[in-house]
Design a protein around this motif. Structure first.
Motif, short mmCIF file in Angstrom:
data_model
loop_
_atom_site.label_atom_id
_atom_site.label_comp_id
_atom_site.label_asym_id
_atom_site.label_seq_id
_atom_site.Cartn_x
_atom_site.Cartn_y
_atom_site.Cartn_z
N GLY A 213 5.79 11.38 -0.55
CA GLY A 213 5.85 10.15 -1.31
C GLY A 213 6.92 9.20 -0.82
N VAL A 214 8.12 9.72 -0.61
CA VAL A 214 9.22 8.88 -0.12
C VAL A 214 8.91 8.35 1.27
CG1 VAL A 214 11.65 8.87 0.54
CG2 VAL A 214 10.93 10.04 -1.56
N ALA A 215 8.40 9.22 2.16
CA ALA A 215 8.09 8.79 3.53
C ALA A 215 7.02 7.70 3.53
CB ALA A 215 7.62 9.99 4.36
N THR A 216 6.05 7.82 2.65
CA THR A 216 4.98 6.83 2.60
C THR A 216 5.52 5.46 2.21
OG1 THR A 216 3.41 8.57 1.98
CG2 THR A 216 2.72 6.30 1.62
N LEU B 202 7.16 20.56 6.49
CA LEU B 202 7.67 19.29 5.96
C LEU B 202 7.48 18.16 6.96
CD1 LEU B 202 10.90 20.37 4.04
CD2 LEU B 202 8.64 19.80 3.12
N ILE B 203 7.53 18.46 8.26
CA ILE B 203 7.22 17.42 9.26
C ILE B 203 5.78 16.94 9.07
CG2 ILE B 203 6.84 16.99 11.72
CD1 ILE B 203 9.25 18.77 12.29
N LEU B 204 4.88 17.88 8.85
CA LEU B 204 3.48 17.51 8.59
C LEU B 204 3.41 16.60 7.36
CD1 LEU B 204 1.74 20.95 9.21
CD2 LEU B 204 1.26 18.84 10.46
N CYS B 205 4.16 16.93 6.31
CA CYS B 205 4.10 16.16 5.08
C CYS B 205 4.74 14.79 5.21
CB CYS B 205 4.75 16.95 3.94
SG CYS B 205 3.84 18.44 3.51
N ILE B 206 5.72 14.66 6.10
CA ILE B 206 6.33 13.35 6.33
C ILE B 206 5.29 12.35 6.81
CG2 ILE B 206 7.85 12.10 7.93
CD1 ILE B 206 9.80 14.44 7.71
N SER C 153 0.83 -1.20 0.00
CA SER C 153 0.00 0.00 0.00
C SER C 153 0.87 1.25 0.00
CB SER C 153 -0.93 0.00 1.23
OG SER C 153 -1.69 1.18 1.28
N GLY C 154 1.92 1.26 0.81
CA GLY C 154 2.80 2.42 0.87
C GLY C 154 3.47 2.68 -0.46
N LEU C 155 3.84 1.61 -1.18
CA LEU C 155 4.45 1.78 -2.50
C LEU C 155 3.49 2.49 -3.44
CD1 LEU C 155 6.72 1.14 -4.56
CD2 LEU C 155 5.50 -0.99 -5.05
N GLY C 156 2.24 2.01 -3.49
CA GLY C 156 1.27 2.64 -4.38
C GLY C 156 1.01 4.08 -4.03
N TRP C 157 0.78 4.33 -2.74
CA TRP C 157 0.45 5.70 -2.33
C TRP C 157 1.64 6.63 -2.57
CZ3 TRP C 157 -4.52 5.80 0.06
CH2 TRP C 157 -5.02 7.08 0.26
N GLY C 158 2.85 6.14 -2.28
CA GLY C 158 4.03 6.96 -2.50
C GLY C 158 4.26 7.26 -3.97
N LEU C 159 4.04 6.26 -4.84
CA LEU C 159 4.16 6.49 -6.28
C LEU C 159 3.15 7.53 -6.75
CD1 LEU C 159 4.72 2.88 -7.69
CD2 LEU C 159 6.38 4.74 -7.52
N GLY C 160 1.97 7.56 -6.13
CA GLY C 160 0.98 8.56 -6.50
C GLY C 160 1.47 9.98 -6.22
N TYR C 161 2.05 10.18 -5.04
CA TYR C 161 2.61 11.49 -4.70
C TYR C 161 3.70 11.90 -5.69
CZ TYR C 161 0.45 12.17 -0.08
OH TYR C 161 -0.44 12.40 0.94
N ILE C 162 4.63 11.00 -5.92
CA ILE C 162 5.79 11.34 -6.74
C ILE C 162 5.38 11.50 -8.21
CG2 ILE C 162 8.06 10.55 -7.52
CD1 ILE C 162 8.28 9.06 -4.82
N GLY D 297 5.38 23.13 -2.53
CA GLY D 297 4.46 22.06 -2.89
C GLY D 297 5.18 20.88 -3.52
N VAL D 298 6.14 21.16 -4.40
CA VAL D 298 6.91 20.10 -5.03
C VAL D 298 7.71 19.32 -3.99
CG1 VAL D 298 8.83 19.61 -6.60
CG2 VAL D 298 7.05 21.22 -7.28
N VAL D 299 8.44 20.05 -3.14
CA VAL D 299 9.25 19.40 -2.11
C VAL D 299 8.36 18.62 -1.14
CG1 VAL D 299 10.86 19.78 -0.19
CG2 VAL D 299 11.07 21.13 -2.29
N ALA D 300 7.25 19.22 -0.74
CA ALA D 300 6.35 18.57 0.22
C ALA D 300 5.80 17.26 -0.32
CB ALA D 300 5.21 19.52 0.58
#
Length: 477
Positions: free
Chosen positions: A326-329, A375-379, A180-189, A318-321
């Motif tokens: 995505g990576v954190a997920t 960025l902590i929030l986005c992590i 699940s984390g892979l899919g969600w993270g790929l969505g962000y990126i 927004g890009v960095v966040a």
């Protein structure tokens, strides 16, 4: 502005386009398969193909809905009041999603045609995205754009119900968090990669790729064609890889719409009588997911109004966040499998409550404070969304995935007013306390988002985590 472990008695042997249940050696009394073999099977092509749908669908929910097309529709070229009409149309789309999502999932469950319905709804999203090319900057075409956007939102949510329901088809209880984390993270990126391509290739330059300019809105309109192609290309792998396995003939019988709702209400009543834990989670997750959405919705507003970010700085943030999220997920997926999704969600929500409170306290500390706390929030926002999906996947009875994930969508839509209402209410409260107006009290709004996150956390704490001991494919054997 800015989704104790019990070993599974079966494992999946994936052969080209089919997922075939294979009896586990351990289940038969022999030694368990080597961890490396299970991991290799679990993270082979079917999982990547499934995750690529998230990567591709980001074209609609990030580029079209968040950053580009909605901004285009509310520009002066479409006349006064476009933003209000946009709000009402999207609200209407939300009502239709809330009403029909559970039935859509239920019918896919009964027919065993999840991949078919994922394909149909995804193609309708592609068609709506491509149709946006014809929305030239004119008040006469505003409603065409609004209706295409609403239709795209509806079909995107219906597709997401079937997509989420596939999670237990490709994952085991031991690795569902990482999948699940892979899919969600790929969505962000994926959303950010496409945004950078179209922004620097078409929208930002005076003359973009292929000589395209902003005349007659052509830069945005061509972007819509690119989004349609992006969604189509990256959706094909899962559609072509995970074939449908129709259920028993009696489950495939056609059911009318009214009968579908009768079955749905009966299922909800049964769920309440036999498994209130799942009902409580649906309620808790609806609340904290709206708080998570509020972080992205109002993050840019607070960055610009309270911390003085320019429009360009907001885009950079927004890009960095989104990259950080995505990576954190993806990384937090391993913690989901090791510690359980509830602990991940509790950790994430608690950290976000602290960071959000820090934004309020340090509102006058300058841009650096927002970069750090934002960025902590986005992590933590992505891991909370992904773990919420795996938490529910571990609770759902086999064969009910589509229906329950439809209820998941419905409950989320039902409380989607919470974060915006809390944000606005605390703006008024801040104005009353300080006697100031406008951006001077905007930082009070973050307390509304924090309150929604804290309420969701409080509702989650009594919910018991569950673990599936088999997949839906086991029932088809």
């Amino acid at each position: 502005m800015f989704t104790p472990r019990t070993p599974a008695p079966t494992r999946l042997r994936v052969v080209t386009n089919r997922s075939v249940p294979e009896p586990s050696v351990a289940a038969a009394g022999g030694p368990a398969a080597p961890p490396g073999e299970v991991r290799r099977r679990a993270f082979g092509w079917p999982v990547l193909a499934w995750g690529l749908w998230d990567w591709g669908s980001a074209a609609f929910n990030a580029v079209i809905t968040t950053f580009v097309f909605t901004v285009y529709l509310t520009s002066d070229a479409f006349g006064p009041g476009a933003d209000a009409k946009l709000g009402w149309v999207l609200a209407g789309a939300g009502v239709l999603i809330a009403v029909f999502a559970p039935v859509s999932g239920q019918r896919a469950d009964r027919s065993g045609r999840r991949t078919l319905w994922l394909a149909i709804n995804t193609l309708l999203v592609v068609a709506a995205s491509a149709g946006m090319f014809f929305v030239a900057p004119s008040p006469d075409l505003l409603w065409l754009g609004l209706l295409l956007l609403a239709a795209g939102n509806i079909f995107f949510e219906f597709a997401s119900v079937n997509y989420n329901a596939m999670l237990n088809q490709i994952a085991t209880p031991a690795n569902v968090g990482r999948v699940s984390g892979l899919g969600w993270g790929l969505g962000y990126i994926g959303g950010i990669v496409l945004l950078l391509v179209v922004y620097f290739g078409l929208i930002s330059p005076e003359v973009g790729l292929f000589g395209i300019t902003g005349a007659d809105g052509m830069d945005v309109r061509v972007t819509m064609l690119i989004c349609a192609a992006w969604t189509l290309v990256f959706s094909l792998p899962v559609i072509l890889t995970l074939r449908d396995r129709p259920g028993p003939r009696e489950r495939q019988a056609r059911t009318g719409l009214i009968d579908s709702y009768r079955l749905l209400f009966r299922s909800v009543a049964d769920l309440w009588r036999t498994d209130r834990n799942t009902v409580y989670f649906l309620l808790a997750s609806a609340v904290f997911r709206d708080g998570l959405a509020g972080v992205f919705t109002f993050g840019g507003v607070i960055a610009a109004g309270t911390f003085g970010f320019s429009a360009g700085q907001v885009i950079i943030f927004g890009v960095v966040a989104n990259l950080v999220a995505g990576v954190a997920t993806i990384l937090f997926g391993a913690l989901d499998d090791r510690l359980g999704p509830k602990r991940v969600i509790v950790l994430a929500l608690a950290a976000m409550v602290v960071a959000g409170t820090g934004v309020f306290v340090l509102h006058d500390a300058g841009a650096t404070a927002f970069w750090v706390l934002g960025l902590i929030l986005c992590i933590f926002v992505g891991p909370a969304q992904s773990a919420s999906r795996t938490f529910l996947a571990r609770l759902i009875p086999a064969g009910k995935e589509g229906e329950v994930f439809g209820l998941y969508a419905t409950t989320g839509r039902a409380v989607s007013f919470l974060a915006p209402a809390a944000f606005s209410a605390f703006l008024g409260f801040g104005a009353a306390v300080t006697g100031l107006q406008g951006d001077a009290t905007q930082y009070w709004g973050i307390l509304g988002i924090v309150l929604v996150l804290a309420l969701g956390l409080a509702l989650l704490l009594p919910v018991r985590p569950g673990t599936r001991t088999h997949t839906a494919l086991d029932d088809a054997r």
